[in-house]
Each structure stands twice: as C-alpha cells, then as structure tokens.
Design a protein around this motif. Structure first.
Motif, PDB file in Angstrom:
ATOM      1  N   SER A  52      -4.073   4.890  13.711  1.00 53.08           N
ATOM      2  CA  SER A  52      -3.790   4.233  12.447  1.00 53.08           C
ATOM      3  C   SER A  52      -2.376   4.549  11.973  1.00 53.08           C
ATOM      4  O   SER A  52      -1.946   5.697  12.001  1.00 53.08           O
ATOM      5  CB  SER A  52      -4.794   4.699  11.395  1.00 53.08           C
ATOM      6  N   VAL A  53      -1.677   3.526  11.532  1.00 52.57           N
ATOM      7  CA  VAL A  53      -0.358   3.700  10.928  1.00 52.57           C
ATOM      8  C   VAL A  53      -0.521   3.974   9.429  1.00 52.57           C
ATOM      9  O   VAL A  53       0.156   4.825   8.867  1.00 52.57           O
ATOM     10  CB  VAL A  53       0.519   2.452  11.163  1.00 52.57           C
ATOM     11  N   SER A  54      -1.420   3.256   8.790  1.00 58.90           N
ATOM     12  CA  SER A  54      -1.682   3.437   7.367  1.00 58.90           C
ATOM     13  C   SER A  54      -3.159   3.207   7.098  1.00 58.90           C
ATOM     14  O   SER A  54      -3.587   2.063   6.886  1.00 58.90           O
ATOM     15  CB  SER A  54      -0.842   2.476   6.524  1.00 58.90           C
ATOM     16  N   TRP A  80       7.080   4.225   0.538  1.00 60.20           N
ATOM     17  CA  TRP A  80       5.761   3.667   0.265  1.00 60.20           C
ATOM     18  C   TRP A  80       4.908   4.576  -0.618  1.00 60.20           C
ATOM     19  O   TRP A  80       5.041   5.789  -0.582  1.00 60.20           O
ATOM     20  CB  TRP A  80       5.036   3.420   1.591  1.00 60.20           C
ATOM     21  N   SER A  81       3.996   3.948  -1.346  1.00 62.47           N
ATOM     22  CA  SER A  81       3.103   4.705  -2.230  1.00 62.47           C
ATOM     23  C   SER A  81       2.136   5.603  -1.464  1.00 62.47           C
ATOM     24  O   SER A  81       1.563   6.517  -2.053  1.00 62.47           O
ATOM     25  CB  SER A  81       2.313   3.745  -3.144  1.00 62.47           C
ATOM     26  N   ASP A  82       1.978   5.388  -0.153  1.00 64.15           N
ATOM     27  CA  ASP A  82       1.120   6.272   0.646  1.00 64.15           C
ATOM     28  C   ASP A  82       1.886   7.483   1.157  1.00 64.15           C
ATOM     29  O   ASP A  82       1.377   8.272   1.946  1.00 64.15           O
ATOM     30  CB  ASP A  82       0.439   5.522   1.791  1.00 64.15           C
ATOM     31  N   GLY A  83       3.144   7.644   0.705  1.00 62.07           N
ATOM     32  CA  GLY A  83       3.937   8.815   1.052  1.00 62.07           C
ATOM     33  C   GLY A  83       4.879   8.630   2.228  1.00 62.07           C
ATOM     34  O   GLY A  83       5.718   9.497   2.490  1.00 62.07           O
ATOM     35  N   HIS A  84       4.788   7.533   2.930  1.00 65.55           N
ATOM     36  CA  HIS A  84       5.650   7.316   4.099  1.00 65.55           C
ATOM     37  C   HIS A  84       7.055   6.941   3.647  1.00 65.55           C
ATOM     38  O   HIS A  84       7.216   6.142   2.727  1.00 65.55           O
ATOM     39  CB  HIS A  84       5.058   6.219   4.981  1.00 65.55           C
TER      40      HIS A  84
END
Length: 107
Positions: A52-54, A80-84
C-alpha cells in the motif's frame, strides 16, 4: 516550449490540482489519484512490491494537500494530510500520465 511546459497551476487542497500545459491542455488531477501515484522512491518501491502507498486513500478516506511548493521549473512538491512529504511530481511525469490515460481528466 513543449507540451510538458506548464503555464498555470491551481491547487484546491481538498479536491484536485489543475495544471495547464503550454499547448493549452488543462488537466485536473484528483488528490486521491495523485497521492496513490506519488513518484518518490519509497512509493514506487511499495507499488512494485504490491504494498500500500496510502492505506487511507485505499480505504476511501479523504486526504488533502497540506502544502504545495514549486520544485524549480521541474515540477511541484506536494505534502499530504497523511504525513507523506517526499514526492516531487515532475511536469513531464504528470503530462505523460495524462497522455497515456493513467492520471487526470481534461478540464
């Protein structure tokens, strides 16, 4: 100039990024598809390994762009809001992905 040269960029953090190329083609890239297509070495490695990338995007959760900064004339870096935070999307990468039907829609 070539079709890979960019003359306009619009970032709507919660929905899309629109890029207008020198040949007057404007492409709208959704934030989810951009996040999953991150071209950084880590994400490419994960995709190549079937990982999985995200996970958030893959679960259907919303992600958003928290920051966008030009990477010279080469492309754009998106946080990105997912921290990436490590993906630089080259204009040539984005255009080629559109031209081959992998990313984006004509705006």
């Amino acid at each position: 100039m070539s079709a890979g040269d960019v003359v306009g960029i619009e970032v709507e953090r919660d929905s899309h990024m629109a890029v207008t190329f020198e040949d007057d083609v404007t492409v709208r890239y959704g934030v989810g598809e951009l996040r999953l297509a991150c071209p950084c070495a880590t994400c490419v490695g994960r995709r190549n390994a079937g990982e999985s990338v995200s996970p958030a995007v893959e679960r259907g959760e919303l992600v958003s762009i928290t920051d966008a900064a030009l990477a010279g004339a080469f492309g754009i870096n998106l946080d990105w809001s997912d921290g990436h935070r490590t993906g630089i999307y080259a204009w040539t990468y984005l255009r080629e992905a559109f031209d081959t039907g992998r990313l984006g829609t004509a705006a």
